[in-house]
Structure formats: C-alpha cells, structure tokens
Scaffold this motif. Structure first.
Motif, short mmCIF file in Angstrom:
data_model
loop_
_atom_site.label_atom_id
_atom_site.label_comp_id
_atom_site.label_asym_id
_atom_site.label_seq_id
_atom_site.Cartn_x
_atom_site.Cartn_y
_atom_site.Cartn_z
N GLY A 192 0.22 8.02 2.37
CA GLY A 192 1.67 7.91 2.58
C GLY A 192 2.15 6.53 2.98
N TYR A 193 1.33 5.50 2.71
CA TYR A 193 1.77 4.14 3.09
C TYR A 193 3.04 3.75 2.33
CZ TYR A 193 1.64 -0.80 4.29
OH TYR A 193 1.97 -2.05 4.77
N SER A 194 3.04 3.96 1.01
CA SER A 194 4.24 3.60 0.23
C SER A 194 5.41 4.51 0.60
CB SER A 194 3.96 3.67 -1.27
OG SER A 194 3.30 4.87 -1.60
N ALA A 195 5.12 5.80 0.81
CA ALA A 195 6.18 6.76 1.16
C ALA A 195 6.83 6.37 2.50
CB ALA A 195 5.61 8.18 1.24
N LEU A 196 6.00 6.00 3.48
CA LEU A 196 6.55 5.64 4.78
C LEU A 196 7.32 4.32 4.71
CD1 LEU A 196 6.93 6.17 7.78
CD2 LEU A 196 4.65 5.21 8.21
N ALA A 197 6.80 3.36 3.95
CA ALA A 197 7.51 2.08 3.81
C ALA A 197 8.90 2.32 3.20
CB ALA A 197 6.71 1.11 2.93
N ILE A 205 13.32 -6.42 -16.85
CA ILE A 205 11.98 -6.32 -16.24
C ILE A 205 11.49 -7.61 -15.61
CG2 ILE A 205 11.16 -4.44 -17.72
CD1 ILE A 205 9.64 -6.54 -19.38
N SER A 206 10.55 -7.43 -14.68
CA SER A 206 9.73 -8.52 -14.15
C SER A 206 8.33 -7.95 -13.99
CB SER A 206 10.21 -8.97 -12.78
OG SER A 206 11.39 -9.71 -12.88
N LEU A 207 7.32 -8.80 -14.22
CA LEU A 207 5.95 -8.39 -13.91
C LEU A 207 5.42 -9.41 -12.90
CD1 LEU A 207 3.15 -7.39 -16.47
CD2 LEU A 207 2.78 -8.03 -14.12
N LEU A 208 5.17 -8.95 -11.69
CA LEU A 208 4.75 -9.85 -10.61
C LEU A 208 3.24 -9.77 -10.41
CD1 LEU A 208 7.53 -8.91 -8.02
CD2 LEU A 208 7.61 -10.62 -9.82
N PRO A 209 2.60 -10.91 -10.10
CA PRO A 209 1.14 -10.89 -9.91
C PRO A 209 0.72 -10.44 -8.51
CG PRO A 209 1.93 -13.12 -9.72
CD PRO A 209 3.15 -12.28 -9.98
N LEU A 210 1.49 -9.57 -7.91
CA LEU A 210 1.15 -9.06 -6.57
C LEU A 210 0.12 -7.94 -6.70
CD1 LEU A 210 4.59 -8.79 -4.73
CD2 LEU A 210 2.85 -10.56 -4.53
N GLY A 211 -0.85 -7.92 -5.79
CA GLY A 211 -1.88 -6.88 -5.86
C GLY A 211 -2.53 -6.92 -7.23
N ASP A 212 -2.63 -5.74 -7.87
CA ASP A 212 -3.21 -5.67 -9.20
C ASP A 212 -2.12 -5.65 -10.27
OD1 ASP A 212 -5.08 -5.42 -11.20
OD2 ASP A 212 -5.36 -3.26 -10.90
N LEU A 256 9.17 -3.54 -2.13
CA LEU A 256 9.85 -2.33 -2.62
C LEU A 256 10.85 -1.82 -1.58
CD1 LEU A 256 6.92 -0.45 -4.39
CD2 LEU A 256 8.58 -2.05 -5.34
N ALA A 257 10.47 -1.90 -0.31
CA ALA A 257 11.39 -1.48 0.75
C ALA A 257 12.63 -2.38 0.75
CB ALA A 257 10.68 -1.52 2.10
N ASN A 258 12.44 -3.67 0.57
CA ASN A 258 13.59 -4.59 0.56
C ASN A 258 14.50 -4.33 -0.65
OD1 ASN A 258 13.19 -5.93 2.96
ND2 ASN A 258 11.80 -7.44 2.06
N LEU A 259 13.89 -4.02 -1.79
CA LEU A 259 14.70 -3.69 -2.97
C LEU A 259 15.50 -2.42 -2.71
CD1 LEU A 259 12.21 -4.55 -5.86
CD2 LEU A 259 14.33 -5.76 -5.28
N ALA A 260 14.85 -1.45 -2.06
CA ALA A 260 15.56 -0.20 -1.73
C ALA A 260 16.75 -0.49 -0.82
CB ALA A 260 14.60 0.78 -1.06
N THR A 307 -0.53 -2.89 -1.57
CA THR A 307 -0.66 -3.94 -0.56
C THR A 307 0.61 -3.98 0.30
OG1 THR A 307 0.29 -5.69 -1.92
CG2 THR A 307 -2.08 -5.31 -2.14
N ARG A 308 0.45 -4.56 1.49
CA ARG A 308 1.61 -4.58 2.41
C ARG A 308 2.76 -5.39 1.84
NH1 ARG A 308 -1.43 -8.26 7.04
NH2 ARG A 308 -3.21 -8.49 5.71
N GLU A 309 2.45 -6.47 1.10
CA GLU A 309 3.56 -7.28 0.57
C GLU A 309 4.25 -6.56 -0.59
OE1 GLU A 309 0.43 -8.23 0.73
OE2 GLU A 309 -0.28 -8.83 -1.25
N GLN A 310 3.49 -5.76 -1.34
CA GLN A 310 4.13 -4.93 -2.38
C GLN A 310 5.07 -3.93 -1.72
OE1 GLN A 310 0.61 -3.27 -4.31
NE2 GLN A 310 0.97 -4.53 -6.11
N ALA A 311 4.56 -3.24 -0.69
CA ALA A 311 5.37 -2.20 -0.03
C ALA A 311 6.62 -2.81 0.59
CB ALA A 311 4.52 -1.50 1.05
N GLN A 312 6.47 -3.99 1.19
CA GLN A 312 7.64 -4.62 1.81
C GLN A 312 8.67 -5.03 0.76
OE1 GLN A 312 7.26 -6.98 5.47
NE2 GLN A 312 8.17 -8.67 4.35
#
Ligand code: SAM
Length: 262
Positions: free
Chosen positions: A114-119, A247-254, A94-98, A87-92
């Motif tokens: 390549g959505y995750s790769a491009l993000a 660790i954290s387990l977030l309820p984002l996406g699946d 991960l990009a922010n963590l990067a 999902t877009r919020e997951q990708a965002q």
C-alpha cells in the motif's frame, strides 16, 4: 602438403580462449550481437545508483515523506520482493500531480503493502478515495496499520480480486470518466487491458501513470521467452501513437510513463 602443426600447448590454448571470451564479454561482442560494454550498467537504470552522493543529495533536498509512509517503505523493504514497491520519488511525483489537478478519486492497480495507495491517499482531500486492487491478501494487511497510523485508512478502498474484475465492475457501475488519477503497477500480462480501462475510467485532464515501462532495459530487445517485456514494449508503442493522451516517459525507477487524458 601437410599443414604446419600448431606449436601452442593445450593449457596455453585454453588460457588464450578464455581470455578472448572474457574480452568478448567485456566489450559486449558475443554470439554475433554487439552491445556496448556499459550496456548492462547504463540501461538497467538510467539514473545514478541510489547510493551515489549526487542521488542522495537529490533525495535529501526533495523528499518530504510522511512519517507513516516512511515507516511503511522501510517495513516493505524488509519483505521478500520489497523492492517491487514504487520508489519514493515516483510516489511523491504522483502525489504532487494528484494535488495539482485537485484529485478526489484515484485508482491504484497493484497494492502490495500500500505504499502507492497511501502516498495517493495523503494527497487527496478528506472525502477522497483510492480504489486499490490486489490479489494477495498478505501484503496489504502488513501495511494496513501504517495506513491507520497516517489516519488515511478510511480513504483506501482495497478490492481483493483480479484488477481487471474491479475495473469492469467500476465501468459497469457507470464510473467511467469519474477518476482523476490511475496508477498501473500490477501484473504485466494485463498492462494493455489496464491501460484501456483506466483511460475510460479517467476524466479528461486525468493522469494515468504506468510503472516499470523499461523492464530493466529488456524493452530494447525482449527475449522470445520474456512475454512481460514484449507486452510492455507493445504498450509503449501503443501509447506513443495514442491521440487521446499527451505523454511523458520519465527515467525514474524502472521507467514511468505519464499519460494525460485529453
Ligand atoms: C509491483 S507490485 C505493486 C507495488 C505497489 N504499487 C507499491 O508501490 O508498493 C505488484 C502487485 O500487483 C499484484 N498483482 C499481481 N497480479 C494482479 C492482478 N491480476 N490484480 C491485482 N493485483 C495483482 C501483486 O500481488 C503485487 O502485490
């Protein structure tokens, strides 16, 4: 002594039977297993539905999707299995963590279009690199023009072979401890092997993300034939006890597990 004959007619008995069956399904009571009536609705996604006003508000006040990334997402959603994209919020996130950890090298298992790769590529500095793994040549080629449009194609190193082979090659090439971010989003069959190899390839302080860790609620009680959910459930247990990570387990996406290498 003879038993009293039932006065109920056959159609009425059938109607009563189906009403009882319906009620049993509705209340979640069937074949001796009890599920609360909201189970399927609540546990498939812990978040409000995507089209709820509150979720739309959240997205509209937080998403800053690059135009090419947005085009790639919309193109992907038109494809068969387009919704297997993160999902877009997951990708965002991960990009922010990067960005937060000043990542330069990322691993992305399961390229798809390549959505995750491009993000991730958009979050890396100009000399950064995303090694992305895929077995199916079609989807990445569909997405490639948008990697180019974003001027990020040069950062995306697509490896078209089983992800395990690529991870073993990276380890054999002495790249253990050199990656900043790893995203596990390929076949569930190898999830545990991916987790272990990615952890080796990450540097201390690196972030490992594992996608789809709730298996649409199936992790609670995987059916015997649902090997994928069983494997993910086993990995979730392993990560919980893994002293090498926070660790954290977030309820984002699946469901998204974040493991921070100590
Ligand atoms: C859930 S999709 C990935 C979605 C992608 N991360 C995104 O955000 O758009 C999973 C992808 O993993 C790929 N895949 C399946 N088995 C694989 C394997 N053994 N090695 C590499 N990729 C694999 C599939 O072809 C599919 O494109």
């Amino acid at each position: 002594m003879t038993q009293p004959v039932s006065r109920i007619s056959v159609p009425a008995a059938l109607a009563l039977g189906s009403a009882a069956l319906g009620a049993a399904f509705a209340s979640g009571l069937f074949l001796g297993r009890w599920f609360p009536p909201w189970r399927s609705r609540r546990e498939k996604s812990l978040l409000p539905p995507e089209d709820s006003p509150l979720w739309q508000y959240l997205l509209s006040r937080s998403m800053r999707e690059h135009p090419a990334l947005r085009s790639l997402r919309l193109l992907t959603l038109e494809q068969p299995q387009g919704d297997s994209m993160m999902t877009r919020e997951q990708a965002q996130l991960l990009a922010n963590l990067a960005r937060l950890i000043k990542a330069k090298k990322a691993l992305d298992l399961g390229t798809f279009t390549g959505y995750s790769a491009l993000a991730l590529a958009l979050a890396l500095p100009p000399a950064g690199c995303v090694v992305t793994c895929e077995v199916d040549a079609g989807p990445p080629e569909l997405g490639r023009p948008l990697w180019r449009q974003a001027e990020e194609e040069h950062k995306i190193d697509l490896r078209l072979k089983p992800a395990l082979e690529t991870l073993d090659e990276l380890l054999a090439a002495g790249e253990a401890g050199t990656f900043d971010v790893a995203v596990v989003d390929a076949d569930k069959e190898n999830y545990t092997a991916y987790y272990e190899r990615c952890l080796q390839l990450l540097r201390p302080g690196g972030v490992l993300a594992v996608l789809s860790v709730l298996c649409q609620g199936e992790v609670l009680q995987p059916k015997p034939q649902d090997k994928a959910a069983q494997r993910v459930r086993n990995l979730n247990e392993r990560i919980l006890r893994d002293a090498r990570v926070h660790i954290s387990l977030l309820p984002l996406g699946d469901g998204l597990t974040l493991a921070f290498k100590i």
